[in-house]
Structures are given as C-alpha cells and as structure tokens.
Design a protein around this motif. Sequence first.
Motif, short mmCIF file in Angstrom:
data_model
loop_
_atom_site.label_atom_id
_atom_site.label_comp_id
_atom_site.label_asym_id
_atom_site.label_seq_id
_atom_site.Cartn_x
_atom_site.Cartn_y
_atom_site.Cartn_z
N ARG A 288 10.68 2.54 -9.19
CA ARG A 288 10.91 3.48 -10.20
C ARG A 288 9.89 4.53 -10.23
NH1 ARG A 288 10.88 1.36 -15.83
NH2 ARG A 288 12.00 3.34 -16.39
N CYS A 289 8.74 4.17 -10.07
CA CYS A 289 7.51 4.94 -9.89
C CYS A 289 7.81 6.09 -8.67
CB CYS A 289 6.15 4.23 -9.74
SG CYS A 289 5.40 3.72 -11.51
N SER A 290 8.01 5.42 -7.43
CA SER A 290 8.31 6.42 -6.27
C SER A 290 9.22 7.26 -6.55
CB SER A 290 8.55 5.50 -5.15
OG SER A 290 9.84 4.97 -5.29
N LEU A 291 10.52 6.88 -7.56
CA LEU A 291 11.22 7.91 -7.58
C LEU A 291 11.13 8.95 -8.75
CD1 LEU A 291 14.36 5.46 -7.53
CD2 LEU A 291 13.65 7.20 -5.70
N ILE A 292 10.56 8.44 -9.84
CA ILE A 292 10.38 9.28 -11.03
C ILE A 292 9.00 9.84 -11.04
CG2 ILE A 292 10.40 9.34 -13.74
CD1 ILE A 292 12.26 6.77 -13.50
N HIS A 293 8.23 9.04 -10.72
CA HIS A 293 6.83 9.81 -10.82
C HIS A 293 6.20 9.88 -9.31
CE1 HIS A 293 6.89 9.27 -15.04
NE2 HIS A 293 7.16 7.84 -14.91
N SER A 294 6.87 10.54 -8.39
CA SER A 294 6.68 10.57 -6.94
C SER A 294 5.32 11.57 -6.83
CB SER A 294 7.82 11.17 -6.14
OG SER A 294 7.41 11.39 -4.83
N ALA A 295 4.57 11.01 -5.83
CA ALA A 295 3.41 11.93 -5.51
C ALA A 295 3.98 13.45 -4.84
CB ALA A 295 2.46 11.24 -4.68
N ALA A 296 5.19 13.31 -4.31
CA ALA A 296 5.52 14.31 -3.57
C ALA A 296 6.17 15.39 -4.37
CB ALA A 296 6.62 14.01 -2.67
N LYS A 297 6.09 15.04 -5.97
CA LYS A 297 6.86 16.13 -6.93
C LYS A 297 5.60 16.52 -7.77
CE LYS A 297 11.09 13.29 -7.46
NZ LYS A 297 11.85 12.46 -8.53
N GLY A 298 5.62 17.89 -7.66
CA GLY A 298 4.73 18.82 -8.53
C GLY A 298 3.34 18.45 -8.04
N ASP A 299 2.38 18.88 -9.28
CA ASP A 299 0.84 18.54 -9.13
C ASP A 299 0.39 17.86 -10.33
OD1 ASP A 299 0.83 20.68 -10.81
OD2 ASP A 299 0.38 21.93 -9.23
N VAL B 251 0.68 -1.27 -0.03
CA VAL B 251 -0.01 0.02 -0.04
C VAL B 251 0.77 1.33 0.10
CG1 VAL B 251 -1.74 1.43 1.27
CG2 VAL B 251 -1.92 -1.28 1.13
N GLU B 252 1.97 1.36 0.88
CA GLU B 252 2.74 2.39 1.07
C GLU B 252 3.35 2.68 -0.36
OE1 GLU B 252 6.68 4.14 3.42
OE2 GLU B 252 5.73 1.98 4.01
N ALA B 253 3.85 1.39 -0.93
CA ALA B 253 4.63 1.68 -2.12
C ALA B 253 3.86 2.29 -3.35
CB ALA B 253 5.11 0.25 -2.77
N PHE B 254 2.53 1.90 -3.29
CA PHE B 254 1.80 2.35 -4.59
C PHE B 254 1.40 3.83 -4.25
CE2 PHE B 254 0.69 -1.63 -6.35
CZ PHE B 254 0.26 -1.55 -7.62
N TRP B 255 1.31 4.39 -2.71
CA TRP B 255 0.75 5.49 -2.60
C TRP B 255 1.97 6.60 -2.55
CZ3 TRP B 255 -3.85 8.11 -1.70
CH2 TRP B 255 -5.18 7.01 -1.65
N ARG B 256 3.06 6.07 -2.85
CA ARG B 256 4.29 7.02 -3.09
C ARG B 256 4.32 7.62 -4.46
NH1 ARG B 256 9.55 3.78 -0.43
NH2 ARG B 256 8.77 4.32 2.06
N MET B 257 3.53 7.02 -5.58
CA MET B 257 3.44 7.62 -6.74
C MET B 257 2.45 8.44 -6.96
SD MET B 257 2.20 4.23 -8.97
CE MET B 257 3.13 3.02 -8.11
N ASN B 258 2.45 9.49 -7.99
CA ASN B 258 1.26 10.16 -8.34
C ASN B 258 0.25 9.53 -9.23
OD1 ASN B 258 1.38 10.58 -11.21
ND2 ASN B 258 3.50 11.60 -10.76
N PRO B 259 -1.16 9.77 -8.92
CA PRO B 259 -2.23 9.34 -9.60
C PRO B 259 -2.12 9.21 -11.14
CG PRO B 259 -2.94 10.78 -7.89
CD PRO B 259 -1.63 11.13 -8.25
N ARG B 260 -1.52 10.06 -11.43
CA ARG B 260 -1.36 9.69 -13.18
C ARG B 260 -0.59 8.23 -13.31
NH1 ARG B 260 0.28 14.00 -17.49
NH2 ARG B 260 -2.15 13.75 -18.41
N ALA B 261 0.71 8.13 -12.62
CA ALA B 261 1.62 6.95 -12.98
C ALA B 261 0.40 6.07 -12.21
CB ALA B 261 2.74 7.40 -12.12
N GLY B 262 -0.14 5.91 -11.13
CA GLY B 262 -1.04 4.91 -10.48
C GLY B 262 -1.78 4.47 -11.72
N LEU B 263 -2.47 5.06 -12.36
CA LEU B 263 -3.45 4.82 -13.52
C LEU B 263 -2.63 3.76 -14.35
CD1 LEU B 263 -6.24 4.54 -14.70
CD2 LEU B 263 -5.74 6.69 -16.01
N ALA B 264 -1.58 4.18 -14.77
CA ALA B 264 -0.85 3.45 -15.90
C ALA B 264 -0.30 2.06 -15.23
CB ALA B 264 0.38 4.31 -16.16
#
Length: 237
Positions: free
Chosen positions: A165-176, A41-54
């Motif tokens: 890779r998602c948590s690093l490159i498509h992080s939820a903490a980066k931008g909006d 759960v934590e791993a998925f929630w580290r990525m932004n929702p756009r990456a999450g959909l992919a």
Amino acid sequence: MLMPEVIKKTASVGISPSYDWDITVSRAMLYLMDGEHASLVEAFWRMNPRAGLAAVMATAEWVAWRFHGLVDVTDLLQRIEAGYAAVVDWRYADVAQPEEPFPSDDQHMHGPLKLARMLVAYALDYAKRGEPVVLSNGVSMALLARHVSPDAMAFDKWLSVTLRRCSLIHSAAKGDATTWSFVPRAWFYPDQAVQGVSAADQMGAFLAALKPAENPYLRTPESMRALGFVGEPYVLA
C-alpha cells in the motif's frame, strides 16, 4: 494508544521469549551486508520518507505490544506516539537515544525493546534532517519485529500489505516533500480509523488527542513556537 486489533488477535502478545538475543543478533539488524534482505530493502525504499517515518512507528508497535504484560513498555509506546506526531512536523517530537544500561535480568526482552527505542530515535533524527535513511530504519525495525514475534506469519502478512500500500499510495516516485500526504496511525491499523474520515482528518484527530504534559517525548506548544512552529500546535491546519 490502544492495542490494534490485528496485533491483539495474534498469538504474540505476552508470550515468553524463545528466540536468540545478543549483540551479534542486534548488530545484524542494524548493519546489513550488501544485498542482504534485498526484497525488504527495496520495498521500504519505494515509499517516500514521510510514509517511511510513519511505517517505522507502526512496525515498532509490533515490538512494543509483543512484550505487553511481560515488562513495562510505556517508554517505547510514548516514543512511538511522538513519532506519529512528527510525521506532521518534526518539532512535535523530542526523542533522544536511551542511555540507561540494560537491566541485569530479562535481557531477552529489554534488549529488543532498547533497540526499538534506539531505532525510533534514529528515524526521527533522520526525518528532522530530511534524510531518506529513515527508510533503512524501517528495514531494521521490521527485522526486529519479525525476530521477536511468536506469530511471524501474522506479522509478515501485515507487513506485506502495508509495504504494498505504501509503494502504491505513498510512492517515493510521486511528487516531493511538499506534496507528500499525511500518514496517520489509523492508515496502518484500520480498526483505529473512522469510516469515511479522510487521512488528514484522522491525523488531525490524533494530534488533538495528544497530551504533551503526560508524554515526555512530546514538546509543549510553547517549546514548539520557540522552534519556529507557525500556527496552533496540536491542531492540523
């Protein structure tokens, strides 16, 4: 869509089911208890929702291709294809919940496939509304893919690399949402990528190759314009 090499090389494709399957198993994947599968759960929630959909779509491919050669997986693959397109704009996909009853036979295969189709529809609905709950759909899809996979080690290895890779490159903490980059299918399956081609260009090539007349879950250009889409549908501006 062609089967990714990483899946093709596993001992998963077309293997007769040997796992348990019933409504209890299905619901355990859909409705997690507090603290259950916390690391996933934590791993998925580290990525932004756009990456999450992919990621939901990429993980769903493990479910679809696992049953290739055993039952017809066309419907799920068409839903997934529309889902990848929706990573660019939700209006590309027109995916409703599957309503047909389970077949009376082969429920160990048709049950997981229907759950995967449901999860794709859930994810697209949340993405359309801009809700990050799409990430929870990714968790459920990962649990489903692992449960049905005869080669869980290969799936776990792929999933671990993907989530890191998602948590690093498509992080939820980066931008909006205005800054989140496109995440094409080839990003998850490098054998589908073209050496040296940017993610945006790969996403554009994916869109350009789509055939809405042959996929009932892709909207026609006319339907997209009616929904307010600006620009040329299936061309990445």
